[in-house]
Design an enzyme around this catalytic site. Sequence first.
Site, mmCIF file in Angstrom:
data_model
loop_
_atom_site.group_PDB
_atom_site.id
_atom_site.type_symbol
_atom_site.label_atom_id
_atom_site.label_comp_id
_atom_site.label_asym_id
_atom_site.label_seq_id
_atom_site.Cartn_x
_atom_site.Cartn_y
_atom_site.Cartn_z
ATOM 1 N N THR A 175 45.081 -1.317 55.995
ATOM 2 C CA THR A 175 44.604 -0.249 56.109
ATOM 3 C C THR A 175 44.471 0.578 57.495
ATOM 4 O O THR A 175 44.569 -0.554 58.310
ATOM 5 C CB THR A 175 43.130 -0.592 55.737
ATOM 6 O OG1 THR A 175 42.392 -1.272 56.550
ATOM 7 C CG2 THR A 175 42.891 -0.894 54.263
ATOM 8 N N GLU A 321 44.049 0.565 49.441
ATOM 9 C CA GLU A 321 43.745 -0.425 48.201
ATOM 10 C C GLU A 321 43.991 0.043 46.956
ATOM 11 O O GLU A 321 43.986 -0.516 45.875
ATOM 12 C CB GLU A 321 42.035 -0.709 48.345
ATOM 13 C CG GLU A 321 41.633 -1.336 49.633
ATOM 14 C CD GLU A 321 41.288 -0.428 50.814
ATOM 15 O OE1 GLU A 321 41.978 0.567 50.484
ATOM 16 O OE2 GLU A 321 40.614 -0.917 51.564
ATOM 17 N N LYS A 430 22.045 11.186 57.036
ATOM 18 C CA LYS A 430 20.993 10.850 56.154
ATOM 19 C C LYS A 430 19.681 11.569 56.838
ATOM 20 O O LYS A 430 19.147 11.088 57.855
ATOM 21 C CB LYS A 430 20.650 9.338 56.075
ATOM 22 C CG LYS A 430 21.531 8.716 55.151
ATOM 23 C CD LYS A 430 21.600 7.231 55.155
ATOM 24 C CE LYS A 430 23.200 6.772 54.752
ATOM 25 N NZ LYS A 430 23.930 6.161 55.875
ATOM 26 N N TRP A 435 20.657 13.379 51.562
ATOM 27 C CA TRP A 435 21.962 13.147 52.059
ATOM 28 C C TRP A 435 22.725 14.564 52.341
ATOM 29 O O TRP A 435 22.591 15.239 51.367
ATOM 30 C CB TRP A 435 22.956 12.312 51.060
ATOM 31 C CG TRP A 435 22.526 10.874 51.156
ATOM 32 C CD1 TRP A 435 21.740 10.157 51.710
ATOM 33 C CD2 TRP A 435 23.518 9.862 50.445
ATOM 34 N NE1 TRP A 435 21.788 8.809 51.436
ATOM 35 C CE2 TRP A 435 22.658 8.653 50.219
ATOM 36 C CE3 TRP A 435 24.348 9.894 49.335
ATOM 37 C CZ2 TRP A 435 23.165 7.495 49.745
ATOM 38 C CZ3 TRP A 435 24.598 8.641 48.510
ATOM 39 C CH2 TRP A 435 24.045 7.657 48.781
HETATM 40 P P1 ADP Z 1 41.456 3.809 55.976
HETATM 41 O O1 ADP Z 1 40.694 3.406 54.975
HETATM 42 O O2 ADP Z 1 41.965 2.833 57.198
HETATM 43 O O3 ADP Z 1 41.180 5.129 56.525
HETATM 44 P P2 ADP Z 1 43.256 4.912 54.129
HETATM 45 O O4 ADP Z 1 44.511 5.687 54.158
HETATM 46 O O5 ADP Z 1 43.194 3.854 52.962
HETATM 47 O O6 ADP Z 1 42.943 3.999 55.290
HETATM 48 O O7 ADP Z 1 42.153 5.901 53.837
HETATM 49 C C1 ADP Z 1 41.492 5.905 52.479
HETATM 50 C C2 ADP Z 1 40.349 6.827 52.474
HETATM 51 O O8 ADP Z 1 40.728 8.235 53.097
HETATM 52 C C3 ADP Z 1 39.417 7.261 51.458
HETATM 53 O O9 ADP Z 1 38.603 6.080 51.022
HETATM 54 C C4 ADP Z 1 38.747 8.248 51.623
HETATM 55 O O10 ADP Z 1 37.531 8.194 52.521
HETATM 56 C C5 ADP Z 1 39.662 9.141 52.415
HETATM 57 N N1 ADP Z 1 40.494 10.259 51.546
HETATM 58 C C6 ADP Z 1 41.676 9.895 50.948
HETATM 59 N N2 ADP Z 1 42.114 11.274 50.143
HETATM 60 C C7 ADP Z 1 40.981 11.891 50.489
HETATM 61 C C8 ADP Z 1 40.944 13.276 50.002
HETATM 62 N N3 ADP Z 1 41.639 14.057 49.202
HETATM 63 N N4 ADP Z 1 39.480 14.071 50.471
HETATM 64 C C9 ADP Z 1 38.966 13.272 51.186
HETATM 65 N N5 ADP Z 1 38.968 11.937 51.752
HETATM 66 C C10 ADP Z 1 40.066 11.420 51.197
#
Ligand code: ADP
Length: 531
Positions: A175, A321, A430, A435
């Site tokens: 990640t 993931e 918050k 929220w």
């Molecule tokens: P990291 O978790 O290290 O940032 P990732 O590439 O796995 O790396 O990121 C996944 C996260 O990116 C998601 O959990 C979400 O918060 C965000 N994300 C992915 N796609 C979108 C989207 N279309 N809109 C908003 N947030 C997004």
Amino acid sequence: MRFPLTLAHIFERAGKLFPKSEIVSRLPDKSLHRHTYSEFCRRARALGGALQHMGLKRGDRVATLMWNHYAHLEAYFAVPCAGGVLHTLNLRLAPEDIAWIANHAGDRFLIVDDVLLPLYSKFREAAKFEKVIVVPLTGSSVAAEFDDYEAVIARSRPFKPLALKEEDPAGMCYTSGTTGRPKGVVYSHRALVLHSLASALPDVMGMSNHDTVTPVVPMFHVNAWGMPFTAAMVGAKLAFPGPHLDAVSLLDLYQSEQVTLTAGVPTIWAGILQALDQEPARWKLSAGMRMVVGGAAAPESMIRAFDRHNLMVIHGWGMTETTPVAAVNYVKRELAGPAGDTQYAQRAKQGVPLPLVEVRAMTGEGEAAWDGATMGELEVRGPWIAAKYHDLETEADKWSADGWFRTGDVVTIDAHGYIKITDRIKDLVKSGGEWISSVDLENALVGHPKVAEAAVIAVPDAKWGERPLAVVVLKPGQSATAAELREYLAPKFAKFCLPDGVLFVAEIPRTSTGKMLKAKLREQFKDWKTS
Ligand code: ADP
């Protein structure tokens, strides 16, 4: 019939059925390298064979430090088909983090672009590989201490076919660490095959043999959203951008190859949009080119703006993931209609779950109703959702006994099944027990004609616990006041949601994968007070 779902099948099929499909790659000197699937298969076999000859055993990790191009595609199939695990290293991370990740993964070999050797030299003492194979993208000769990728391929020792099992590990990615230390996710052959099948569906990416596909999203992060695997499965033409990710280079590539499907994070598209708005007549793009946007929210204003250029944004959601594609937005038949406000608001959501992916939003009281209003933490399960992290026991509580994975994203799900991300749990504001969605405020702010980028963060507040603060980058040559932007937001939000302050900055800090680094902003502005 029991038939293992492995990448070897996709690979062999690509060579047999689509030998003439083209693979185009932009090289560091900006020239275009061209070859076909037939050459790709021959070369990947030679690479796999060479790795086996060098001692690659089943399950061994082979790291790559590479841009998006033909040789990376060869490694994508050669490593897993030879029994290894392709571990893509994120070249945007700090050298010491790359070393930490390579050591944690236990990488044995490294394949690296010659143009990235200066980066490799910064961590070579901290991460030892048994063999380092250098891809001479610039054509210059490779130093004797390394193996020359082209020489390795020229020796042409095709790999010994293995009886791969579908549960065998094929790939691995960490990640990007937006919310903590990078965590390793291992992808099985089965997960990657099923993910490719689902991604190609018409209501997902709709990728076919007739497409020309440009993954702008890096092959070093979550397999470029699986696009290289999906493209090989359907025999699509590929046009790789190499290291040139600026708007003009990408638009030139889209034009010269008449690209029909591309994918990347919103920051890339913001640059493309600016270039198109400045010179609308400069590029003749394939009409209706689809652009998959994910990794962060695609603001409604961006979807509208691309429609004006006859380019189609497809909004999707995923995580490292989730391999990563888990939800994609298409307008369902029951919602089809003229392109009005309702339609755009719907398209700005992150979409509906793919077949075989199950979703639910959990609140303290159980599963949230699919009413488009109740916020809860998104949980997902399905055949390409990770079941654990590599060699990390501390995070096991992210998975429930019946397989649900807690994503850390706060969402609503509407009656039609569309997921809308309102925040990451760590980014939520918050305020007085309510929220406030920072993502909603950010998306509205970038709809203002003077605003280029916006981040909304929580700042501590004695009375309310937390209050929202907007941090804004204006478009070049523009000026605006905090009051003007608050007035712009006022009709769209309840009063308590409006940011207490608006600060103007030159730049918003970003992670290695282009996401806003809100933790850094929170730290920077933690002492900010209204007056
Ligand atoms: P990291 O978790 O290290 O940032 P990732 O590439 O796995 O790396 O990121 C996944 C996260 O990116 C998601 O959990 C979400 O918060 C965000 N994300 C992915 N796609 C979108 C989207 N279309 N809109 C908003 N947030 C997004």
